[in-house]
Every structure is written in structure tokens, then in C-alpha cells.
Design a protein around this motif. Structure first.
Motif, PDB file in Angstrom:
ATOM      1  N   GLU A  98      26.749  18.631  28.636  1.00  7.35           N
ATOM      2  CA  GLU A  98      27.859  18.541  27.668  1.00  7.35           C
ATOM      3  C   GLU A  98      27.501  17.592  26.525  1.00  7.35           C
ATOM      4  O   GLU A  98      27.853  17.843  25.361  1.00  7.35           O
ATOM      5  N   MET A  99      26.786  16.512  26.840  1.00  4.85           N
ATOM      6  CA  MET A  99      26.354  15.579  25.792  1.00  4.85           C
ATOM      7  C   MET A  99      25.416  16.276  24.799  1.00  4.85           C
ATOM      8  O   MET A  99      25.448  16.000  23.602  1.00  4.85           O
ATOM      9  N   GLY A 100      24.601  17.196  25.299  1.00  6.41           N
ATOM     10  CA  GLY A 100      23.699  17.934  24.426  1.00  6.41           C
ATOM     11  C   GLY A 100      24.434  18.813  23.430  1.00  6.41           C
ATOM     12  O   GLY A 100      23.904  19.141  22.368  1.00  6.41           O
ATOM     13  N   ALA A 101      25.660  19.187  23.782  1.00  9.34           N
ATOM     14  CA  ALA A 101      26.450  20.096  22.927  1.00  9.34           C
ATOM     15  C   ALA A 101      27.454  19.348  22.058  1.00  9.34           C
ATOM     16  O   ALA A 101      28.379  19.961  21.534  1.00  9.34           O
ATOM     17  N   TYR A 102      27.252  18.043  21.869  1.00  4.93           N
ATOM     18  CA  TYR A 102      28.301  17.243  21.216  1.00  4.93           C
ATOM     19  C   TYR A 102      28.573  17.659  19.773  1.00  4.93           C
ATOM     20  O   TYR A 102      29.648  17.385  19.243  1.00  4.93           O
ATOM     21  N   ARG A 107      34.670  25.529  22.772  1.00  7.86           N
ATOM     22  CA  ARG A 107      34.595  25.282  24.217  1.00  7.86           C
ATOM     23  C   ARG A 107      34.057  26.498  24.968  1.00  7.86           C
ATOM     24  O   ARG A 107      33.267  26.363  25.904  1.00  7.86           O
ATOM     25  N   VAL A 108      34.517  27.683  24.568  1.00  5.17           N
ATOM     26  CA  VAL A 108      34.084  28.909  25.246  1.00  5.17           C
ATOM     27  C   VAL A 108      32.570  29.082  25.087  1.00  5.17           C
ATOM     28  O   VAL A 108      31.859  29.387  26.050  1.00  5.17           O
ATOM     29  N   GLN A 109      32.076  28.845  23.843  1.00  5.64           N
ATOM     30  CA  GLN A 109      30.644  28.976  23.588  1.00  5.64           C
ATOM     31  C   GLN A 109      29.844  27.942  24.383  1.00  5.64           C
ATOM     32  O   GLN A 109      28.777  28.249  24.930  1.00  5.64           O
ATOM     33  N   ILE A 110      30.381  26.723  24.476  1.00  8.70           N
ATOM     34  CA  ILE A 110      29.697  25.667  25.238  1.00  8.70           C
ATOM     35  C   ILE A 110      29.587  26.062  26.711  1.00  8.70           C
ATOM     36  O   ILE A 110      28.539  25.893  27.345  1.00  8.70           O
ATOM     37  N   GLU A 111      30.668  26.627  27.259  1.00  8.87           N
ATOM     38  CA  GLU A 111      30.646  27.070  28.667  1.00  8.87           C
ATOM     39  C   GLU A 111      29.615  28.191  28.849  1.00  8.87           C
ATOM     40  O   GLU A 111      28.899  28.221  29.848  1.00  8.87           O
TER      41      GLU A 111
END
Length: 234
Positions: A98-102, A107-111
Motif C-alpha cells: 500500500e505504501m508503494g501505491a501512495y 482504491r479499486v485500481q490499488i486492490e
């Protein structure tokens, strides 16, 4: 994609990079090889904006980023996976990702990205609730690479990904690097294991005491007597 011209970087009075120039085309794997202290990590840190060059410029996709702050360089798509992994030891595997995606808000794309990382690195799925500090060296390296990929890089800077790993794991990590490249990410690879680096690279540059002393296709460098004697155990 990346054009580096005449970098001169100092640590106090120490002249670490002495007029370094090189380029990387979109879709390439380019290897920077050399012994300890040759200036490989300093080169990556200068591209990332963590160090400043007194001269020259760095262009990424045609734009000068020499004075660009590190966080903005990340947003433009240059992501560095640092030497020594540098994962967040107290955080879980999931929290590290999650830190890499800061820099992303969807949210959907991050998941979806996280699910893709777990598919690429099944070991991380098994360890997703473990803290980073409890992982093995190989698992930490996988986590460091996966965390970098969560930012969706255009150009991935990899600093000594094989350091401290068993030979079997080194092969696995290099297969992962090739796969990342095949999926469309350009890669600048800094590596002491010259044999492995050149075996997957398109082109390579040899650094010695802050200068580039050789550049050629990776295949040609693997057969170059200078490289064989100095870096391939010849």
C-alpha cells in the motif's frame, strides 16, 4: 526514454561521478556494471533526484528533470528499488505494498494492482499478514520489487537486486525482472553480478571510479576480454 548527460556529482570533496553520459530507450533493459564504489548507486540516486549533479542534465521522455524534486520524479513514472531492499520492517507485506501505491487514489485500481502482485509473487500472498522484518532475504527482495511496481512505473531503477541472495534465488529474481520488462516496463539495472545482469540486458555500461569506460551490447560485453577479466572471473 532516458538521457543522462555529463553528470558530475560530489560527496563533499569526493568526486563520485565524473562526466557520466548514457541513454536508455523505451522497452530496454540497460545494465550498469562495475565494482563497489564505481558510482553505480550514485548514478541511480541522481536520476531519482536524491543527489544533484553540478553539471549536465537528465532528460526523461524529452523533459529535463535535473531540478525536479524526488516525489515529482516518482509521479512522472521513475521508481527506484533501493540497494538493501529498504522495506518497512514493522509494517505487514500488505501495508508495504500500500505504501508503494501512495501516489494513487483509485482504491479499486490499488486492490487490482495488489492482487496482480500476489499473482506474480505467490510467496507474498502467503506472507501478506507478516511484518516485512520477519521475511527471508529473498522474500524481502520480492517485496521491494512488488512495492516499486505498485507505483506503476514507466522506468524501474533496480539497485543490486541479487545482493546477499542464494544462487537459486538470484535466478528467480532475474526471471522476475525479465517478466516485468516483457510486460512493458523499461529497466535500468545496477548489479555487481555482471554475468547475470548482462545475460538479460539489451545493452550495458561499465563504470570504474565514477567514469563510464565501456559501452556496448550486452552480448558484446560478455565476450569483451576486459569485462571477462575484471567482472566475470576470467
Amino acid at each position: 526514454m532516458l538521457e543522462v548527460n555529463d553528470l558530475n556529482v560530489y560527496y563533499g570533496a569526493i568526486h563520485a561521478l565524473k562526466g557520466i553520459s548514457f541513454h536508455l530507450e523505451e522497452g530496454e533493459i540497460v545494465a550498469l556494471i562495475g565494482s563497489n564504489g564505481a558510482g553505480k548507486s550514485s548514478t541511480l540516486n541522481t536520476i531519482s533526484g536524491l543527489l544533484r549533479s553540478r553539471t549536465g542534465e537528465i532528460k526523461f521522455q524529452g523533459e529535463n528533470i535535473s531540478e525536479t524534486p524526488p516525489d515529482e520524479i516518482v509521479r512522472r513514472g521513475i521508481i527506484q528499488v533501493p540497494e538493501g531492499r529498504r522495506i518497512f520492517a514493522p509494517l505487514t507485506v500488505t501495508e508495504n505494498l500500500e505504501m508503494g501505491a501512495y501516489i494513487h487514489n483509485d482504491r479499486v485500481q490499488i486492490e487490482q494492482d495488489m492482487e496482480e502482485m500476489f499473482n506474480r509473487f505467490p510467496r507474498l500472498r502467503e506472507r501478506r499478514k507478516q511484518t516485512g522484518g520477519t521475511l527471508s532475504g529473498g522474500e524481502q527482495q520480492m517485496l521491494a520489487i512488488a512495492r516499486g511496481l505498485m507505483a506503476r512505473p514507466k522506468l524501474l531503477l533496480l539497485d543490486e537486486p541479487s545482493m546477499g541472495l542464494a544462487p537459486l534465488l538470484v535466478e528467480q529474481i532475474f526471471e522476475i525482472i525479465q517478466d516485468i520488462n516483457k510486460r512493458g516496463t523499461s529497466i535500468l539495472l545496477v548489479e555487481q553480478n555482471a554475468q547475470m545482469a548482462l545475460s538479460i540486458a539489451d545493452r550495458g555500461y561499465v563504470l570504474e571510479t565514477g567514469k563510464i569506460i565501456l559501452e556496448d551490447s550486452a552480448d558484446a560485453l560478455l565476450e569483451n576480454p576486459l569485462v571477462i577479466n575484471a567482472y566475470l572471473g576470467g
